[in-house]
Write an enzyme that holds these catalytic residues in place. Structure first.
Site, PDB file in Angstrom:
ATOM      1  N   SER A   1     -64.237  47.914  85.726  1.00  0.00           N
ATOM      2  CA  SER A   1     -64.367  46.734  84.869  1.00  0.00           C
ATOM      3  C   SER A   1     -65.706  46.039  85.086  1.00  0.00           C
ATOM      4  O   SER A   1     -66.319  45.545  84.123  1.00  0.00           O
ATOM      5  CB  SER A   1     -63.215  45.762  85.131  1.00  0.00           C
ATOM      6  OG  SER A   1     -61.991  46.316  84.711  1.00  0.00           O
TER       7      SER A   1
ATOM      8  N   SER B   1     -55.995  54.974  84.752  1.00  0.00           N
ATOM      9  CA  SER B   1     -55.547  56.195  84.052  1.00  0.00           C
ATOM     10  C   SER B   1     -55.569  57.399  85.000  1.00  0.00           C
ATOM     11  O   SER B   1     -56.379  58.300  84.842  1.00  0.00           O
ATOM     12  CB  SER B   1     -56.409  56.460  82.819  1.00  0.00           C
ATOM     13  OG  SER B   1     -57.792  56.305  83.055  1.00  0.00           O
TER      14      SER B   1
ATOM     15  N   ARG C   1     -52.317  44.443  79.922  1.00  0.00           N
ATOM     16  CA  ARG C   1     -50.962  44.268  80.454  1.00  0.00           C
ATOM     17  C   ARG C   1     -50.484  42.818  80.343  1.00  0.00           C
ATOM     18  O   ARG C   1     -49.318  42.533  80.566  1.00  0.00           O
ATOM     19  CB  ARG C   1     -50.896  44.735  81.913  1.00  0.00           C
ATOM     20  CG  ARG C   1     -50.817  46.256  82.047  1.00  0.00           C
ATOM     21  CD  ARG C   1     -50.649  46.675  83.492  1.00  0.00           C
ATOM     22  NE  ARG C   1     -50.481  48.119  83.651  1.00  0.00           N
ATOM     23  CZ  ARG C   1     -49.327  48.762  83.573  1.00  0.00           C
ATOM     24  NH1 ARG C   1     -48.214  48.078  83.341  1.00  0.00           N
ATOM     25  NH2 ARG C   1     -49.263  50.066  83.743  1.00  0.00           N
TER      26      ARG C   1
ATOM     27  N   ASP D   1     -55.960  45.321  83.141  1.00  0.00           N
ATOM     28  CA  ASP D   1     -55.190  44.125  83.507  1.00  0.00           C
ATOM     29  C   ASP D   1     -54.995  43.219  82.299  1.00  0.00           C
ATOM     30  O   ASP D   1     -53.911  42.661  82.088  1.00  0.00           O
ATOM     31  CB  ASP D   1     -55.907  43.356  84.627  1.00  0.00           C
ATOM     32  CG  ASP D   1     -55.693  43.993  85.991  1.00  0.00           C
ATOM     33  OD1 ASP D   1     -55.019  45.043  86.062  1.00  0.00           O
ATOM     34  OD2 ASP D   1     -56.203  43.454  86.991  1.00  0.00           O
TER      35      ASP D   1
END
Length: 324
Positions: free
Chosen positions: A157, A224, A183, A180
């Site tokens: 990120s 992933s 989600r 994040d």
């Protein structure tokens, strides 16, 4: 039951003066019902979103099949006139929602479900009048998905947002989809089991595909961990060049020293189960388009996020993504 039938007939009676009618059917009993935008005040009988659908079926009235949403009976009070006379308490009823199915007036008792998602032949892809090439031409770039994958703490990120900042400064249309963040909304109902992880990646892969089709340079930052899930996301893209895998090849030792969320510490202590890299596997990419290393060649000095982002930016420029 008699009670259900009585509810339906009372609904029909109340709305029988509306300008058009549809057919409402429960079991073998059919009644005429008008337009029902919402009658949830009928002590649990919910008929939300009804509209006359005769035009969708060559003028034939649709049949509406009930779907039980909540079987627990309930009593309620209403200030509206009770269907059973007077104001106040209504009898026990059950809560229902309804779904359209369509039949022709001349047909037999069999029905055809016109909206059976997943199996229906009635759901078609609609091509727009603006091509992807036209959108890309107007943006001066090519849409793509840069898929950042790597262990927690590998800097996915951080590098993705650094790259986004650089591209935005160049006037490019770019967006980061962070694991994040996703989600918190779209994937808020998913956990971290193998099945949920798979669905997590499937959903974001489909969203990223739409962004790429729109012409946006899309930066996906997800751990992933499973190779097959990433390959499936790649296979869903419209072009072979749409998917650019960015492997953040940062050793777990470095990730663990960073541990910004304290997750590795919790996993090592047995307080966090199924954590990638500890007691759940991470399957490294075999042929990633871009591999980002932690350190400079022949040096112990760690690469800065800006340098890592610059490497990816050079790739995008060389491969023609930054022009249409």
């Amino acid at each position: 039951s008699d009670m259900r039938t009585r509810v339906l007939y009372d609904v029909a009676h109340m709305l029988g003066t509306t300008r058009r009618t549809t057919a409402l059917k429960l079991g073998g009993v059919g009644v005429g019902v008008g337009l029902l935008p919402s009658v949830s005040f009928l002590c649990g009988v919910s008929c939300q979103g009804f509209a006359s659908a005769a035009a969708l079926n060559g003028g034939a009235a649709p049949v509406v099949a009930p779907v039980v949403v909540e079987r627990a009976p309930q009593q309620c009070r209403s200030n509206a006139p009770s269907l059973w006379g007077g104001l106040g308490r209504a009898p026990f009823v059950e809560r229902y929602s309804f779904a359209f199915t369509h039949v022709r007036e001349s047909s037999s008792s069999s029905t055809v479900d016109a909206y059976k998602v997943g199996e229906s032949t009635n759901i078609k892809w609609h091509e727009g009048s603006v091509s992807r090439e036209a959108r890309e031409q107007s943006m001066g770039q090519k849409g793509c998905v840069l898929w950042f994958t790597g262990l927690s703490g590998s800097g996915k990120s951080t590098v993705a947002y650094t790259l986004e900042h650089a591209l935005h400064g160049m006037g490019k249309k770019v967006y980061v989809m962070d694991g994040d963040n996703i989600r918190h909304g779209l994937n808020s109902n998913l956990g971290f089991s193998a099945v949920d992880r798979e669905e997590n990646i499937r959903r974001i892969g489909e969203v990223a595909k739409l962004f790429a089709d729109m012409g946006v340079i899309t930066l996906v930052s997800f751990i992933s961990p499973y190779r097959n899930d990433r390959d499936l996301a790649r296979s869903r893209m419209a072009r072979d060049t749409d998917f650019v895998e960015v492997f953040m090849k940062i050793p777990i030792e470095i990730c663990e020293t960073r541990d910004p969320k304290g997750l590795y510490k919790a996993a090592r202590a047995g307080k966090l189960k199924g954590f990638t890299g500890i007691d759940d596997p991470y399957e490294e990419p075999l042929n990633a388009e871009i591999v980002v290393e932690a350190k400079k060649e022949a040096s112990d000095e760690l690469e800065a996020p800006e340098a890592m982002a610059s490497t990816i930016l050079d790739y995008l420029s060389t491969k023609g993504y930054l022009s249409a």
